[in-house]
Write a protein that holds these residues in place. Structure first.
Motif, PDB file in Angstrom:
ATOM      1  N   ASP A  87       6.776 -16.700 -10.684  1.00 43.29           N
ATOM      2  CA  ASP A  87       5.470 -16.049 -10.732  1.00 43.29           C
ATOM      3  C   ASP A  87       4.916 -15.789  -9.348  1.00 43.29           C
ATOM      4  O   ASP A  87       3.718 -15.614  -9.169  1.00 43.29           O
ATOM      5  N   SER A  88       5.790 -15.824  -8.374  1.00 39.69           N
ATOM      6  CA  SER A  88       5.325 -15.633  -6.995  1.00 39.69           C
ATOM      7  C   SER A  88       4.483 -14.381  -6.903  1.00 39.69           C
ATOM      8  O   SER A  88       4.782 -13.380  -7.512  1.00 39.69           O
ATOM      9  N   GLU A  89       3.460 -14.494  -6.132  1.00 41.46           N
ATOM     10  CA  GLU A  89       2.621 -13.324  -5.935  1.00 41.46           C
ATOM     11  C   GLU A  89       3.247 -12.506  -4.816  1.00 41.46           C
ATOM     12  O   GLU A  89       3.469 -13.002  -3.726  1.00 41.46           O
ATOM     13  N   ILE A  90       3.529 -11.287  -5.112  1.00 45.99           N
ATOM     14  CA  ILE A  90       4.193 -10.460  -4.115  1.00 45.99           C
ATOM     15  C   ILE A  90       3.386  -9.190  -3.909  1.00 45.99           C
ATOM     16  O   ILE A  90       2.937  -8.591  -4.865  1.00 45.99           O
ATOM     17  N   SER A  91       3.222  -8.834  -2.684  1.00 46.19           N
ATOM     18  CA  SER A  91       2.476  -7.610  -2.467  1.00 46.19           C
ATOM     19  C   SER A  91       3.373  -6.490  -1.966  1.00 46.19           C
ATOM     20  O   SER A  91       4.392  -6.721  -1.373  1.00 46.19           O
ATOM     21  N   VAL A  92       2.954  -5.327  -2.229  1.00 42.23           N
ATOM     22  CA  VAL A  92       3.705  -4.176  -1.782  1.00 42.23           C
ATOM     23  C   VAL A  92       2.740  -3.342  -0.968  1.00 42.23           C
ATOM     24  O   VAL A  92       1.708  -2.934  -1.466  1.00 42.23           O
ATOM     25  N   THR A  93       3.012  -3.160   0.278  1.00 41.29           N
ATOM     26  CA  THR A  93       2.087  -2.363   1.088  1.00 41.29           C
ATOM     27  C   THR A  93       2.809  -1.125   1.594  1.00 41.29           C
ATOM     28  O   THR A  93       4.030  -1.124   1.687  1.00 41.29           O
ATOM     29  N   PRO A  94       2.078  -0.110   1.944  1.00 40.07           N
ATOM     30  CA  PRO A  94       2.727   1.112   2.402  1.00 40.07           C
ATOM     31  C   PRO A  94       3.595   0.901   3.630  1.00 40.07           C
ATOM     32  O   PRO A  94       4.534   1.625   3.853  1.00 40.07           O
ATOM     33  N   SER A  95       3.293  -0.128   4.450  1.00 40.17           N
ATOM     34  CA  SER A  95       4.094  -0.281   5.658  1.00 40.17           C
ATOM     35  C   SER A  95       5.334  -1.146   5.419  1.00 40.17           C
ATOM     36  O   SER A  95       6.124  -1.355   6.315  1.00 40.17           O
ATOM     37  N   GLN A  96       5.500  -1.638   4.210  1.00 40.34           N
ATOM     38  CA  GLN A  96       6.666  -2.477   3.926  1.00 40.34           C
ATOM     39  C   GLN A  96       7.952  -1.716   4.231  1.00 40.34           C
ATOM     40  O   GLN A  96       8.136  -0.600   3.785  1.00 40.34           O
TER      41      GLN A  96
ATOM     42  N   SER B 182      12.211  -1.142   4.697  1.00 38.91           N
ATOM     43  CA  SER B 182      13.586  -1.325   4.234  1.00 38.91           C
ATOM     44  C   SER B 182      13.751  -1.954   2.849  1.00 38.91           C
ATOM     45  O   SER B 182      14.496  -2.893   2.678  1.00 38.91           O
ATOM     46  N   LEU B 183      13.032  -1.488   1.900  1.00 43.39           N
ATOM     47  CA  LEU B 183      13.266  -1.960   0.544  1.00 43.39           C
ATOM     48  C   LEU B 183      14.365  -1.131  -0.085  1.00 43.39           C
ATOM     49  O   LEU B 183      14.194   0.055  -0.314  1.00 43.39           O
ATOM     50  N   ALA B 184      15.472  -1.769  -0.338  1.00 44.24           N
ATOM     51  CA  ALA B 184      16.555  -1.018  -0.953  1.00 44.24           C
ATOM     52  C   ALA B 184      16.397  -1.009  -2.455  1.00 44.24           C
ATOM     53  O   ALA B 184      16.996  -0.225  -3.152  1.00 44.24           O
ATOM     54  N   TRP B 185      15.600  -1.908  -2.963  1.00 46.07           N
ATOM     55  CA  TRP B 185      15.425  -2.030  -4.402  1.00 46.07           C
ATOM     56  C   TRP B 185      13.967  -1.807  -4.759  1.00 46.07           C
ATOM     57  O   TRP B 185      13.089  -1.947  -3.930  1.00 46.07           O
ATOM     58  N   PHE B 186      13.742  -1.546  -5.998  1.00 47.84           N
ATOM     59  CA  PHE B 186      12.363  -1.385  -6.429  1.00 47.84           C
ATOM     60  C   PHE B 186      11.861  -2.640  -7.129  1.00 47.84           C
ATOM     61  O   PHE B 186      12.596  -3.280  -7.848  1.00 47.84           O
TER      62      PHE B 186
ATOM     63  N   ILE C 120       6.153   1.724  -3.443  1.00 41.99           N
ATOM     64  CA  ILE C 120       7.213   0.921  -2.845  1.00 41.99           C
ATOM     65  C   ILE C 120       8.271   1.870  -2.307  1.00 41.99           C
ATOM     66  O   ILE C 120       8.735   2.755  -3.028  1.00 41.99           O
ATOM     67  N   ARG C 121       8.620   1.633  -1.054  1.00 41.61           N
ATOM     68  CA  ARG C 121       9.582   2.546  -0.442  1.00 41.61           C
ATOM     69  C   ARG C 121      10.997   2.187  -0.854  1.00 41.61           C
ATOM     70  O   ARG C 121      11.369   1.021  -0.877  1.00 41.61           O
ATOM     71  N   GLY C 122      11.758   3.197  -1.194  1.00 40.91           N
ATOM     72  CA  GLY C 122      13.165   2.998  -1.540  1.00 40.91           C
ATOM     73  C   GLY C 122      14.065   3.487  -0.436  1.00 40.91           C
ATOM     74  O   GLY C 122      13.690   3.469   0.737  1.00 40.91           O
ATOM     75  N   GLU C 123      15.225   3.968  -0.806  1.00 37.22           N
ATOM     76  CA  GLU C 123      16.205   4.333   0.223  1.00 37.22           C
ATOM     77  C   GLU C 123      15.905   5.693   0.857  1.00 37.22           C
ATOM     78  O   GLU C 123      15.264   6.548   0.226  1.00 37.22           O
ATOM     79  N   PRO C 124      16.361   5.898   2.115  1.00 39.36           N
ATOM     80  CA  PRO C 124      16.149   7.209   2.741  1.00 39.36           C
ATOM     81  C   PRO C 124      16.960   8.279   2.022  1.00 39.36           C
ATOM     82  O   PRO C 124      18.091   8.015   1.613  1.00 39.36           O
ATOM     83  N   ILE C 125      16.362   9.456   1.860  1.00 38.83           N
ATOM     84  CA  ILE C 125      17.113  10.522   1.193  1.00 38.83           C
ATOM     85  C   ILE C 125      17.256  11.758   2.072  1.00 38.83           C
ATOM     86  O   ILE C 125      17.909  12.717   1.686  1.00 38.83           O
TER      87      ILE C 125
ATOM     88  N   ARG D  82      11.380  11.084   8.382  1.00 38.82           N
ATOM     89  CA  ARG D  82      12.370  10.758   7.359  1.00 38.82           C
ATOM     90  C   ARG D  82      11.741  10.870   5.985  1.00 38.82           C
ATOM     91  O   ARG D  82      10.549  10.621   5.827  1.00 38.82           O
ATOM     92  N   VAL D  83      12.580  11.213   5.016  1.00 35.46           N
ATOM     93  CA  VAL D  83      12.087  11.300   3.643  1.00 35.46           C
ATOM     94  C   VAL D  83      12.730  10.160   2.849  1.00 35.46           C
ATOM     95  O   VAL D  83      13.934   9.922   2.957  1.00 35.46           O
ATOM     96  N   TYR D  84      11.905   9.441   2.087  1.00 34.73           N
ATOM     97  CA  TYR D  84      12.383   8.303   1.308  1.00 34.73           C
ATOM     98  C   TYR D  84      12.104   8.529  -0.166  1.00 34.73           C
ATOM     99  O   TYR D  84      11.120   9.168  -0.530  1.00 34.73           O
ATOM    100  N   LEU D  85      12.974   7.977  -0.979  1.00 31.45           N
ATOM    101  CA  LEU D  85      12.673   7.876  -2.394  1.00 31.45           C
ATOM    102  C   LEU D  85      11.661   6.735  -2.507  1.00 31.45           C
ATOM    103  O   LEU D  85      11.736   5.763  -1.747  1.00 31.45           O
TER     104      LEU D  85
END
Ligand code: ATP
Length: 385
Positions: free
Chosen positions: A46-55, A57-61, A106-111, A118-121
């Motif tokens: 149940d960890s509280e996790i935040s997602v911010t626009p500056s996060q 290298s997230l390869a996963w969602f 949440i930022r995904g991989e670069p496309i 750069r454009v990211y998914l």
């Protein structure tokens, strides 16, 4: 695979950017198309996790508890975006620029990578149902140390100027702009441009990979691009940056015009300097390159489309033999992009590249031209079909 997942999760938790209850971790199915839904879904604490626009290298969602109905299958890249649902709400700030209001994504991989960023998914979790979007991230330098900083700053300025105009566009052959946001990076500000995600690749990429297209396929794409241009031109908007790499294709061969940040209203054309985008120069009309002071109009886009048509029919980029400086010199000498000797162009294809913009046909006239008519029942089945 689980080890990778755990490492990723640990790294993510350590970043202490926590806002919402994380329940599941999903693999987007395009990363590992063979995984089953059970494998793609992993319980987290149940960890509280935040997602911010500056996060970074997230390869996963990651999917928060607020969206428990979501299945991994929702994450396949061809998920269509319900534009009417208003994916990201935008607000105009004091300067009139349109910005996204409280975006959670949440930022995904670069496309892809362009001249300015750069454009990211990415996955938008702003609204009830998470949606795939594309985010172009552009550095907006605060100190202008060199030519590259100045170029970036000019681009950001241009985006701010047209942001309202872009989010108001709504056409099947134009990438939907969803909003804009500026946030603080380590050394500069970052401008995020949120767009509809198009699940294929750029027309330019297809040409580089596959070579020339059949005449019918070239006509099919030309008609769609003309549809987008007719919409823009009816609003007196000049695209100015049309090239094969700015046209995105989805898997069914649907074209979408992207990279519209340099668009401008026709009536402003004499007041605003246009910094030539070097990569676009081979597709640019002579009046844009040679006679800027006299101004130019929407017909400049018709010339650029003529270059794309030529490229689709020949498999070669316009002015394929020349460096940029030579192109400028030849344009000043009233020369046209060369046509390989084995290719015969129709009169219509020639009309796109009439030196006199007044004699170039309009997008709406060209769209109805007999040469571009496809036979009844013709369907896109690949680039040589
Ligand atoms: N909305 C989108 N959906 C999917 N992919 C995209 C989207 N926008 C851009 N891309 C990908 O990112 C690449 C770079 O796009 P970008 O708009 O930054 O530059 P560009 O069109 O190649 O040229 P320029 O150098 O003029 O900026 C594109 O070629 C495309 O592959």
């Amino acid at each position: 695979m689980c080890v990778v997942l755990d490492q990723f999760l640990q790294a993510f938790i350590k970043s202490h950017q926590i806002v919402s209850n994380l329940q599941f971790l999903y693999y987007p199915s395009f990363v590992h198309p063979t995984l089953t839904i059970e494998q793609t879904q992993k319980h987290c604490s149940d960890s509280e996790i935040s997602v911010t626009p500056s996060q970074d290298s997230l390869a996963w969602f990651l999917v928060s508890e607020s969206t428990p109905h979501m299945q991994a299958s929702d994450l396949v890249p061809n998920t269509s975006i319900d534009q009417k649902a208003g994916l990201l709400s935008t607000v105009a700030d004091a300067s009139g620029a349109h910005r996204v209001d409280a975006v959670r994504w949440i930022r995904g991989e670069p496309i892809g990578k362009g001249t300015y960023g750069r454009v990211y998914l990415a996955l938008s979790i702003s609204t009830g149902k998470p949606q795939l979007v594309a985010v172009k991230q552009v550095d907006s330098p605060q100190v202008l140390r060199d030519e590259s900083d100045q170029r970036q700053a000019r681009f950001v300025h241009s985006v701010e100027r047209v942001s309202k105009l872009l989010v108001d566009l709504n056409h099947p052959h134009i990438v939907q702009y969803l909003g804009f946001e500026e946030c603080l990076g380590d050394y500069s500000r970052v401008l995020n441009i949120f767009m509809e995600y198009v699940s294929g690749s750029a027309l330019g990429c297809c040409l580089r990979e596959k070579g020339k297209f059949s005449e019918d396929v070239a006509k099919f794409f030309t008609l769609q691009i003309l549809g987008g241009l007719r919409y823009l031109h009816s609003r007196r908007i000049i695209y100015r940056n049309l090239k094969a790499d700015s046209v995105l294709l989805d898997r069914d061969g649907n074209c979408k015009l992207s990279d519209l940040e340099f668009s401008t209203r026709e009536d402003k054309i004499n007041k605003l300097p246009f910094t030539t985008v070097q990569r676009t120069l081979p597709w640019m009309a002579p009046e844009v390159i040679c006679h800027q002071k006299e101004g130019y109009c929407v017909k400049a886009d018709i010339w650029s489309l003529g270059c794309i048509l030529l490229e689709m029919l020949t498999g070669k980029r316009p002015w394929y033999e020349d460096e940029l400086i030579m192109i400028t010199i030849k344009m000043n000498q009233n020369k046209r992009p060369p046509v390989p000797p084995d290719v015969v162009l129709s009169d219509l294809a020639m009309n796109f590249q009439n030196f006199n913009p007044d004699e170039r046909e309009s997008a709406s006239h060209l769209k109805r031209h007999a040469y571009l008519k496809l036979s009844d029942g013709w369907r896109f089945q690949g680039f040589s079909g």
